[in-house]
Design a protein around this motif. Sequence first.
Motif, mmCIF file in Angstrom:
data_model
loop_
_atom_site.group_PDB
_atom_site.id
_atom_site.type_symbol
_atom_site.label_atom_id
_atom_site.label_comp_id
_atom_site.label_asym_id
_atom_site.label_seq_id
_atom_site.Cartn_x
_atom_site.Cartn_y
_atom_site.Cartn_z
ATOM 1 N N GLY A 51 0.813 -1.208 0.000
ATOM 2 C CA GLY A 51 0.000 0.000 0.000
ATOM 3 C C GLY A 51 0.847 1.259 0.000
ATOM 4 O O GLY A 51 0.521 2.240 -0.671
ATOM 5 N N VAL A 52 1.945 1.218 0.758
ATOM 6 C CA VAL A 52 2.865 2.365 0.802
ATOM 7 C C VAL A 52 3.434 2.642 -0.590
ATOM 8 O O VAL A 52 3.495 3.794 -1.040
ATOM 9 N N GLU A 53 3.825 1.586 -1.273
ATOM 10 C CA GLU A 53 4.377 1.728 -2.625
ATOM 11 C C GLU A 53 3.358 2.376 -3.562
ATOM 12 O O GLU A 53 3.681 3.293 -4.335
ATOM 13 N N LYS A 54 2.107 1.936 -3.488
ATOM 14 C CA LYS A 54 1.049 2.504 -4.338
ATOM 15 C C LYS A 54 0.776 3.967 -3.982
ATOM 16 O O LYS A 54 0.593 4.809 -4.862
ATOM 17 N N MET A 55 0.765 4.252 -2.680
ATOM 18 C CA MET A 55 0.469 5.617 -2.231
ATOM 19 C C MET A 55 1.573 6.574 -2.646
ATOM 20 O O MET A 55 1.310 7.700 -3.087
ATOM 21 N N GLU A 56 2.809 6.147 -2.513
ATOM 22 C CA GLU A 56 3.939 6.984 -2.922
ATOM 23 C C GLU A 56 3.888 7.261 -4.421
ATOM 24 O O GLU A 56 4.196 8.369 -4.873
ATOM 25 N N ARG A 57 3.487 6.236 -5.191
ATOM 26 C CA ARG A 57 3.378 6.415 -6.641
ATOM 27 C C ARG A 57 2.270 7.413 -6.983
ATOM 28 O O ARG A 57 2.430 8.272 -7.849
ATOM 29 N N LEU A 58 1.145 7.318 -6.268
ATOM 30 C CA LEU A 58 0.033 8.238 -6.500
ATOM 31 C C LEU A 58 0.453 9.679 -6.222
ATOM 32 O O LEU A 58 0.215 10.571 -7.044
ATOM 33 N N ILE A 59 1.090 9.912 -5.083
ATOM 34 C CA ILE A 59 1.514 11.270 -4.722
ATOM 35 C C ILE A 59 2.536 11.802 -5.728
ATOM 36 O O ILE A 59 2.432 12.945 -6.182
ATOM 37 N N LYS A 60 3.516 10.968 -6.074
ATOM 38 C CA LYS A 60 4.558 11.398 -7.012
ATOM 39 C C LYS A 60 3.955 11.808 -8.356
ATOM 40 O O LYS A 60 4.310 12.853 -8.918
ATOM 41 N N ARG A 61 3.029 11.001 -8.870
ATOM 42 C CA ARG A 61 2.444 11.300 -10.181
ATOM 43 C C ARG A 61 1.531 12.525 -10.131
ATOM 44 O O ARG A 61 1.472 13.293 -11.094
ATOM 45 N N LEU A 62 0.842 12.720 -9.019
ATOM 46 C CA LEU A 62 0.026 13.928 -8.871
ATOM 47 C C LEU A 62 0.910 15.169 -8.812
ATOM 48 O O LEU A 62 0.605 16.202 -9.412
#
Length: 239
Positions: free
Chosen positions: A213-224
């Motif tokens: 979940g952390v990996e997915k969340m970090e990816r979401l924030i980075k792309r935003l």
Amino acid sequence: MSGHSKWHNIQAKKGKADAAKGKIFTKLGRELLIAVKEGGPDPAGNSKLKAVIAKCKAANMPNDTINNSIKKASTSNENYEEIVYEGYGPNGVAVIVEASTDNKNRTAADVRHVFDKAGGNLGTTGCVSYMFNKKGVIVMEKASTDMNEDDLMMLALDSGAEDFISEEEIYEITTEPSDFTQVSEKLEEAGLEFLEAEVQMVPTTTVKLDDKGVEKMERLIKRLEELDDVANIYHNWEE
């Protein structure tokens, strides 16, 4: 320019700040433009502009750059509007995205695409905002001031702050949004420097994530954050 203030977040942001500074300044310049268009170029009569200036200073934007951006905004024909998107990240993490855009359709499509790619989903207005309170947040590094902690706390509270928290390496001061400018100005007059200073959406509850979940969340924030139209990202992930 995302999330709520915690020291480990701030250190990470400081580390990448130089590389991203040009992009951050561009986004802050757009916030200055919107504030000037709404309330005029004089911060004395424009509380929104005052708040954005405090945010710019905390991001180490030079005074000349701030002043030039305000002058440019006074005569600019550019028009941006502010839009707020709400949605969910992995494991139901609440996410609020604040954007400024000259093309709502483009921005909405870009934000939706990022949520979909990162395993989240964009929701409707109001779907997560009830889980946040709007607060003025001022963060200072302890090493940046010689002021005694008790004296600093009294200065902040006497200036109108709502709360004062001392953590390992930082002080975090919160205010009601209406008191943010007054408090930040009083602290600035005392010679204090800020790591962060802005009105934010602060979560009332947080969500823990496993490694995936952390990996997915970090990816979401980075792309935003990579989207030019995105100004701020808030979430209730307990990092």
